[in-house]
Design a protein around this motif. Structure first.
Motif, PDB file in Angstrom:
ATOM      1  N   SER A 373       3.214  95.063-103.738  1.00 51.70           N
ATOM      2  CA  SER A 373       4.602  94.884-104.156  1.00 51.70           C
ATOM      3  C   SER A 373       5.443  94.807-102.884  1.00 51.70           C
ATOM      4  O   SER A 373       5.261  95.617-101.977  1.00 51.70           O
ATOM      5  N   TYR A 374       6.324  93.804-102.804  1.00 52.77           N
ATOM      6  CA  TYR A 374       7.202  93.763-101.621  1.00 52.77           C
ATOM      7  C   TYR A 374       8.597  94.291-101.938  1.00 52.77           C
ATOM      8  O   TYR A 374       9.574  93.977-101.246  1.00 52.77           O
ATOM      9  N   ALA A 375       8.654  95.145-102.964  1.00 49.32           N
ATOM     10  CA  ALA A 375       9.914  95.846-103.243  1.00 49.32           C
ATOM     11  C   ALA A 375       9.993  97.099-102.366  1.00 49.32           C
ATOM     12  O   ALA A 375      10.181  98.218-102.847  1.00 49.32           O
ATOM     13  N   THR A 376       9.787  96.885-101.094  1.00 49.47           N
ATOM     14  CA  THR A 376       9.918  97.963-100.113  1.00 49.47           C
ATOM     15  C   THR A 376      10.432  97.344 -98.819  1.00 49.47           C
ATOM     16  O   THR A 376      10.347  96.121 -98.660  1.00 49.47           O
ATOM     17  N   ASN A 377      10.970  98.163 -97.920  1.00 53.60           N
ATOM     18  CA  ASN A 377      11.684  97.552 -96.783  1.00 53.60           C
ATOM     19  C   ASN A 377      10.766  96.873 -95.762  1.00 53.60           C
ATOM     20  O   ASN A 377       9.560  97.105 -95.740  1.00 53.60           O
ATOM     21  N   MET A 378      11.377  96.043 -94.934  1.00 52.73           N
ATOM     22  CA  MET A 378      10.635  95.226 -93.980  1.00 52.73           C
ATOM     23  C   MET A 378       9.834  96.076 -92.989  1.00 52.73           C
ATOM     24  O   MET A 378       8.739  95.699 -92.594  1.00 52.73           O
ATOM     25  N   GLU A 379      10.409  97.206 -92.639  1.00 57.62           N
ATOM     26  CA  GLU A 379       9.712  98.092 -91.692  1.00 57.62           C
ATOM     27  C   GLU A 379       8.366  98.546 -92.294  1.00 57.62           C
ATOM     28  O   GLU A 379       7.322  98.492 -91.637  1.00 57.62           O
ATOM     29  N   ASN A 380       8.411  98.950 -93.559  1.00 52.93           N
ATOM     30  CA  ASN A 380       7.171  99.348 -94.240  1.00 52.93           C
ATOM     31  C   ASN A 380       6.204  98.181 -94.372  1.00 52.93           C
ATOM     32  O   ASN A 380       4.988  98.344 -94.235  1.00 52.93           O
ATOM     33  N   ILE A 381       6.772  97.012 -94.659  1.00 58.27           N
ATOM     34  CA  ILE A 381       5.904  95.839 -94.846  1.00 58.27           C
ATOM     35  C   ILE A 381       5.170  95.528 -93.542  1.00 58.27           C
ATOM     36  O   ILE A 381       3.959  95.294 -93.528  1.00 58.27           O
ATOM     37  N   LYS A 382       5.898  95.575 -92.427  1.00 53.70           N
ATOM     38  CA  LYS A 382       5.258  95.310 -91.125  1.00 53.70           C
ATOM     39  C   LYS A 382       4.174  96.347 -90.849  1.00 53.70           C
ATOM     40  O   LYS A 382       3.066  96.013 -90.442  1.00 53.70           O
ATOM     41  N   LYS A 383       4.508  97.591 -91.112  1.00 54.44           N
ATOM     42  CA  LYS A 383       3.564  98.689 -90.870  1.00 54.44           C
ATOM     43  C   LYS A 383       2.306  98.503 -91.732  1.00 54.44           C
ATOM     44  O   LYS A 383       1.173  98.605 -91.248  1.00 54.44           O
TER      45      LYS A 383
END
Ligand code: PMP
Ligand code: GLU
Length: 396
Positions: A373-383
């Motif tokens: 799910s990409y309903a989370t912030n960009m920082e988390n997505i990169k991590k």
């Protein structure tokens, strides 16, 4: 002591199970990143919160009619007219405790024991369980990644049996993000009318379409509208998951059955959340546009990163906020001597070793895939994607 066989046959929601595990790890101070439950990370907009506070101050703290307030039903009718070109009267609207509750009401109202419901797969985890809870039989219509996870009108026609009562349609889809085109929907509508079945149209992601058109299947003709039960809710469009407001729009007889049952089972959904929902529906879609632009940015990033990792791939989803990652090439590889023999095994090891929570495909009937799910912030997505890349490199 003997407990209900029907309830005992229901498995807990895998999406909520993963989310609970992720939240528990986080509460224990573990540096885990979660891509499990599809829940907007945005806060509910201020004007909606303010309406809830006003409702409390005005004493709107009592029972409302069991199927919801007239004010909210009118706001929903206005929305359906304006955004979907559909005319409904307030008596055709039933407001419930989230779209999940609406869906169980719908299956309760249209099914008799043994009736079949066609559920295209990959599907959202709760549909088959809801059908079973209401004595129906879920019948899976498989779709393939190479066909964009879509079924055709001919495939639907072939899947219908004398016992078929309804088709579940979820466009944009959870978990694949696929969105049907106007032509595809129109052809599906023709079959639904020709074979005289219902279509349960779950439109909860209707405002999260990045490529393509927002269109309700009910809008093609009166014939299809009569057979459609629209299910929608405030959770995704207005980042209101915790407020628990969902609704249906249907023929009055169906609405009547659902209202009666709801009057015994739960009474009205929360009065304060209903007042806030009026403000949400009448407050314009600026917030939704901003949220959508951010989701699109995240989707593009996630898709390109996944496709850059050897052994993994994904299609670019046109809607919702999920990416289905194909991990079939990793099957048979080992992580610290443990063989990855399924998406579930991959998800377990990925959480355990790399501290990233994703949902394995089995619950969606999508073996060989995991859902992000990409309903989370960009920082988390990169991590999360950095961890994915590093994790895959350790597999042999
Ligand atoms: N339908 C779909 C396809 C969903 O992904 C969800 C997720 N929550 C729901 C319905 C239910 O939403 P809610 O009960 O929060 O309104
Ligand atoms: N629908 C969301 C999901 O699929 C929320 C969790 C749930 O209700 O199942 O993740």
């Amino acid at each position: 002591m003997q407990l209900s066989k029907k309830y005992s046959a229901i498995s807990p929601s895998p999406t909520l199970t993963i989310d609970a595990k992720f939240k528990a790890m986080k509460a224990d101070g573990v540096d885990v990143v979660g891509f499990g439950a599809g829940e907007p990370d945005f806060d509910t907009p201020d004007h909606i919160k303010a309406a809830a506070i006003r409702a409390i101050e005005n004493g709107e703290t009592k029972y409302t009619p069991a199927s919801g307030t007239l004010q909210l039903k009118k706001a929903i009718c206005k929305k359906l007219q304006k955004e979907n070109g559909l005319t409904y009267e307030p008596g055709q609207i039933v407001i419930s405790n989230g779209a999940k509750h609406s869906l169980t009401n719908v299956f309760g109202a249209i099914l008799n024991p043994g009736d079949e419901v066609i559920i295209p797969a990959p599907y959202w985890v709760s549909y088959p369980e809801m059908v079973k809870l209401n004595d129906g039989v879920p019948c899976v219509l498989e779709t393939k990644e190479e066909n964009g996870f879509k079924f055709t009108a001919d495939e639907l026609d072939a899947a219908i049996t004398p016992k078929t009562r309804a088709l579940v349609l979820n466009s944009p889809s959870n978990p694949t993000g696929m969105v049907y085109t106007r032509e595809e929907l129109s052809a599906i509508a023709d079959i639904v009318v020709k074979r005289d079945i219902f279509v349960v149209s779950d439109e909860i992601y209707e405002h999260l379409i990045y490529e393509g058109e927002r269109i309700s299947i009910a809008s093609f003709s009166d014939e299809i509208k009569k057979r459609t039960i629209i299910v929608n809710g405030l959770s995704k469009t207005f980042a209101m998951t915790g407020w628990r407001i969902g609704y249906t729009a249907s023929e009055p007889e169906i609405a009547k059955l659902m209202s009666s049952v709801q009057s015994h089972a739960t009474s009205n959904p929360n009065s304060i959340a209903q007042a806030a929902s009026v403000a949400a529906l009448e407050g314009g879609l600026d917030f939704v546009c901003e949220m959508k632009a951010e989701y699109k940015r995240r989707r593009d990033f996630m898709v390109s990163r996944i496709n850059s990792i050897p052994g993994l791939s994904c299609k670019k989803p046109a809607g919702a906020f999920y990416v289905m990652m194909n991990m079939k090439e990793l099957i048979g590889k080992k992580c610290d001597g443990e063989v990855i023999d399924s998406a579930s095994k991959f998800a377990d090891l990925f959480l355990d070793r790399a501290l990233v929570a994703v949902v394995p495909g089995e619950g969606f009937m999508a073996d060989g895939y995991v859902r992000w799910s990409y309903a989370t912030n960009m920082e988390n997505i990169k991590k999360g994607l950095d961890r994915l890349e590093a994790f895959v490199k350790t597999l042999i």
